[in-house]
Structure formats: structure tokens, C-alpha cells
Design a protein around this motif. Structure first.
Motif, PDB file in Angstrom:
ATOM      1  N   GLU A   1       3.177   6.686  37.743  1.00 30.21           N
ATOM      2  CA  GLU A   1       4.552   7.046  38.114  1.00 30.21           C
ATOM      3  C   GLU A   1       4.703   8.559  38.284  1.00 30.21           C
ATOM      4  OE1 GLU A   1       6.929   5.133  35.095  1.00 30.21           O
ATOM      5  OE2 GLU A   1       6.996   3.292  36.284  1.00 30.21           O
ATOM      6  N   ASN A   2       3.809   9.145  39.048  1.00 28.08           N
ATOM      7  CA  ASN A   2       3.829  10.581  39.314  1.00 28.08           C
ATOM      8  C   ASN A   2       3.697  10.807  40.825  1.00 28.08           C
ATOM      9  OD1 ASN A   2       3.790  13.357  38.941  1.00 28.08           O
ATOM     10  ND2 ASN A   2       1.578  13.399  38.720  1.00 28.08           N
ATOM     11  N   TYR A   3       4.795  11.211  41.443  1.00 30.73           N
ATOM     12  CA  TYR A   3       4.845  11.441  42.887  1.00 30.73           C
ATOM     13  C   TYR A   3       5.159  12.917  43.116  1.00 30.73           C
ATOM     14  CZ  TYR A   3       5.154   6.386  42.952  1.00 30.73           C
ATOM     15  OH  TYR A   3       4.897   5.052  42.768  1.00 30.73           O
TER      16      TYR A   3
ATOM     17  N   VAL B   1       7.972  19.735  43.833  1.00 33.27           N
ATOM     18  CA  VAL B   1       8.729  18.979  42.838  1.00 33.27           C
ATOM     19  C   VAL B   1       7.981  17.676  42.587  1.00 33.27           C
ATOM     20  CG1 VAL B   1      10.187  17.816  44.574  1.00 33.27           C
ATOM     21  CG2 VAL B   1      11.055  18.133  42.236  1.00 33.27           C
ATOM     22  N   GLN B   2       8.169  17.110  41.418  1.00 38.38           N
ATOM     23  CA  GLN B   2       7.561  15.810  41.157  1.00 38.38           C
ATOM     24  C   GLN B   2       8.608  14.853  40.606  1.00 38.38           C
ATOM     25  OE1 GLN B   2       4.637  17.539  38.275  1.00 38.38           O
ATOM     26  NE2 GLN B   2       5.029  15.622  37.188  1.00 38.38           N
ATOM     27  N   PHE B   3       8.385  13.577  40.888  1.00 41.34           N
ATOM     28  CA  PHE B   3       9.283  12.503  40.467  1.00 41.34           C
ATOM     29  C   PHE B   3       8.473  11.406  39.813  1.00 41.34           C
ATOM     30  CE2 PHE B   3      11.446  14.427  44.090  1.00 41.34           C
ATOM     31  CZ  PHE B   3      12.766  14.492  43.669  1.00 41.34           C
ATOM     32  N   ALA B   4       9.150  10.564  39.027  1.00 38.09           N
ATOM     33  CA  ALA B   4       8.534   9.367  38.456  1.00 38.09           C
ATOM     34  C   ALA B   4       8.748   8.167  39.373  1.00 38.09           C
ATOM     35  CB  ALA B   4       9.116   9.086  37.075  1.00 38.09           C
ATOM     36  N   THR B   5       9.473   8.373  40.469  1.00 38.41           N
ATOM     37  CA  THR B   5       9.758   7.306  41.428  1.00 38.41           C
ATOM     38  C   THR B   5       9.240   7.723  42.808  1.00 38.41           C
ATOM     39  OG1 THR B   5      11.940   8.250  41.893  1.00 38.41           O
ATOM     40  CG2 THR B   5      11.823   6.569  40.172  1.00 38.41           C
ATOM     41  N   PRO B   6       8.968   6.748  43.697  1.00 39.53           N
ATOM     42  CA  PRO B   6       8.423   7.081  45.011  1.00 39.53           C
ATOM     43  C   PRO B   6       9.430   7.720  45.973  1.00 39.53           C
ATOM     44  CG  PRO B   6       8.681   4.710  44.811  1.00 39.53           C
ATOM     45  CD  PRO B   6       8.992   5.300  43.464  1.00 39.53           C
ATOM     46  N   MET B   7      10.681   7.767  45.570  1.00 38.71           N
ATOM     47  CA  MET B   7      11.709   8.420  46.376  1.00 38.71           C
ATOM     48  C   MET B   7      12.565   9.292  45.471  1.00 38.71           C
ATOM     49  SD  MET B   7      13.118   5.372  48.845  1.00 38.71           S
ATOM     50  CE  MET B   7      14.468   6.401  49.358  1.00 38.71           C
ATOM     51  N   GLY B   8      13.114  10.340  46.060  1.00 37.95           N
ATOM     52  CA  GLY B   8      14.028  11.201  45.333  1.00 37.95           C
ATOM     53  C   GLY B   8      14.772  12.092  46.312  1.00 37.95           C
ATOM     54  N   ALA B   9      15.642  12.911  45.779  1.00 33.35           N
ATOM     55  CA  ALA B   9      16.412  13.827  46.625  1.00 33.35           C
ATOM     56  C   ALA B   9      16.669  15.109  45.860  1.00 33.35           C
ATOM     57  CB  ALA B   9      17.737  13.193  47.033  1.00 33.35           C
ATOM     58  N   MET B  10      16.945  16.152  46.611  1.00 36.50           N
ATOM     59  CA  MET B  10      17.341  17.438  46.028  1.00 36.50           C
ATOM     60  C   MET B  10      18.514  17.982  46.829  1.00 36.50           C
ATOM     61  SD  MET B  10      13.670  19.288  45.363  1.00 36.50           S
ATOM     62  CE  MET B  10      14.372  20.825  44.761  1.00 36.50           C
ATOM     63  N   GLN B  11      19.360  18.721  46.144  1.00 34.27           N
ATOM     64  CA  GLN B  11      20.446  19.455  46.779  1.00 34.27           C
ATOM     65  C   GLN B  11      20.796  20.592  45.852  1.00 34.27           C
ATOM     66  OE1 GLN B  11      23.315  16.335  47.091  1.00 34.27           O
ATOM     67  NE2 GLN B  11      24.226  16.773  45.094  1.00 34.27           N
ATOM     68  N   GLY B  12      21.508  21.572  46.365  1.00 32.11           N
ATOM     69  CA  GLY B  12      21.842  22.678  45.482  1.00 32.11           C
ATOM     70  C   GLY B  12      22.560  23.798  46.190  1.00 32.11           C
ATOM     71  N   SER B  13      22.350  24.996  45.652  1.00 33.65           N
ATOM     72  CA  SER B  13      22.992  26.169  46.227  1.00 33.65           C
ATOM     73  C   SER B  13      22.257  27.428  45.807  1.00 33.65           C
ATOM     74  CB  SER B  13      24.456  26.249  45.787  1.00 33.65           C
ATOM     75  OG  SER B  13      24.537  26.403  44.380  1.00 33.65           O
ATOM     76  N   TYR B  14      22.499  28.475  46.576  1.00 31.44           N
ATOM     77  CA  TYR B  14      22.006  29.811  46.264  1.00 31.44           C
ATOM     78  C   TYR B  14      23.211  30.727  46.088  1.00 31.44           C
ATOM     79  CZ  TYR B  14      17.624  28.162  48.357  1.00 31.44           C
ATOM     80  OH  TYR B  14      16.489  27.447  48.660  1.00 31.44           O
ATOM     81  N   VAL B  15      23.129  31.637  45.134  1.00 35.49           N
ATOM     82  CA  VAL B  15      24.124  32.703  45.047  1.00 35.49           C
ATOM     83  C   VAL B  15      23.566  33.873  45.843  1.00 35.49           C
ATOM     84  CG1 VAL B  15      25.296  34.367  43.554  1.00 35.49           C
ATOM     85  CG2 VAL B  15      25.078  31.969  42.840  1.00 35.49           C
ATOM     86  N   MET B  16      24.354  34.326  46.802  1.00 36.11           N
ATOM     87  CA  MET B  16      23.958  35.407  47.702  1.00 36.11           C
ATOM     88  C   MET B  16      24.858  36.619  47.470  1.00 36.11           C
ATOM     89  SD  MET B  16      21.597  33.745  49.458  1.00 36.11           S
ATOM     90  CE  MET B  16      21.240  34.477  51.029  1.00 36.11           C
TER      91      MET B  16
END
Length: 131
Positions: A27-29, A88-103
Motif C-alpha cells: 500500500e505504497n504509491y 508525494v506518497q499515498f497508501a491508496t492507488p489514487m489521491g489528490a492535492m490542492q493548496g495555496s502559496y503565500v506570495m
């Protein structure tokens, strides 16, 4: 590639499954991803910090925050682009990321402006899911 523009700064993201480093039986993707930040404004901007939300296929969420990206707090001149790779790594075969930067941006009159730039949600999908 997924893109989003905030205050004339466009952030694009793309994921690449790393089969060589992944171990699905454990479980390491592992995924590499490429981020491109384009300054479409008329003043230089500096990326000061990041905040990520990392979501696996079960809905488990973790938050990652820190200064800069890959150890840098880059300045991006008008019309220029800054790109970096990370992973990045996940324990599942699918995942997502989102976020922000302070500029940070300072105008010609010395007025300082701190603002948040959105990083659009992008998916990480293993080749096993696609087959």
C-alpha cells in the motif's frame, strides 16, 4: 495539466506515477509532480510559503505547511515562470492535492502586498487504476 489563476499568477500542476518506487503490495504509491508558476502581472512576486491538503482515496486528509518550495523562496519576474518538481506518497492507488502559496509583491510606490494564490486540485492516479 491543471491550472488556476489568482491575482495574475497562474499555477499549473501535473502528476506522474512512479511505478519504480511504488510498492502496491505494501500500500505504497509514489508520485512525482511538476508545478509551474507564471507571473502574468507587471511586478515581481516572491513565493514565501506553501500550504497543501493531501487527500487519499479513502478521504483521509493531511495538511503540509512550510516556508517556500523545495527549500527556496523564489522571486518571479513579470512574464517569467518558476518550475519545480516534488513528490508525494499515498497508501491508496489514487489521491489528490490542492493548496495555496503565500506570495509577496511590492509596487513602485513601496506598498507591500501579501496575497494567497490557489493551487488547483490535481489528481494522482496509478497505472493500475488506469488499466
Amino acid at each position: 495539466m491543471t491550472s488556476q489563476t489568482t491575482q495574475r499568477v497562474t499555477v499549473s500542476a501535473q502528476s506522474y506515477y512512479q511505478e519504480r518506487y511504488s510498492q502496491p503490495e505494501d500500500e505504497n504509491y509514489v508520485y512525482a509532480y511538476r508545478i509551474k508558476i507564471e507571473n502574468e502581472g507587471h511586478l515581481p512576486v516572491q513565493l514565501l510559503s506553501r500550504a497543501w491538503e493531501v487527500i487519499d482515496a479513502t478521504g483521509h486528509r493531511r495538511h503540509v505547511e512550510g516556508e517556500g518550495v523545495v527549500g527556496k523562496q523564489p522571486w518571479i519576474a513579470p512574464g517569467e515562470t518558476y518550475e519545480y518538481n516534488s513528490w508525494v506518497q499515498f497508501a491508496t492507488p489514487m489521491g489528490a492535492m490542492q493548496g495555496s502559496y503565500v506570495m509577496y509583491r511590492r509596487d513602485g510606490q513601496g506598498v507591500e502586498n501579501y496575497f494567497r494564490v490557489a493551487v488547483p486540485r490535481f489528481m494522482h492516479v496509478s497505472s493500475a487504476v488506469l488499466n
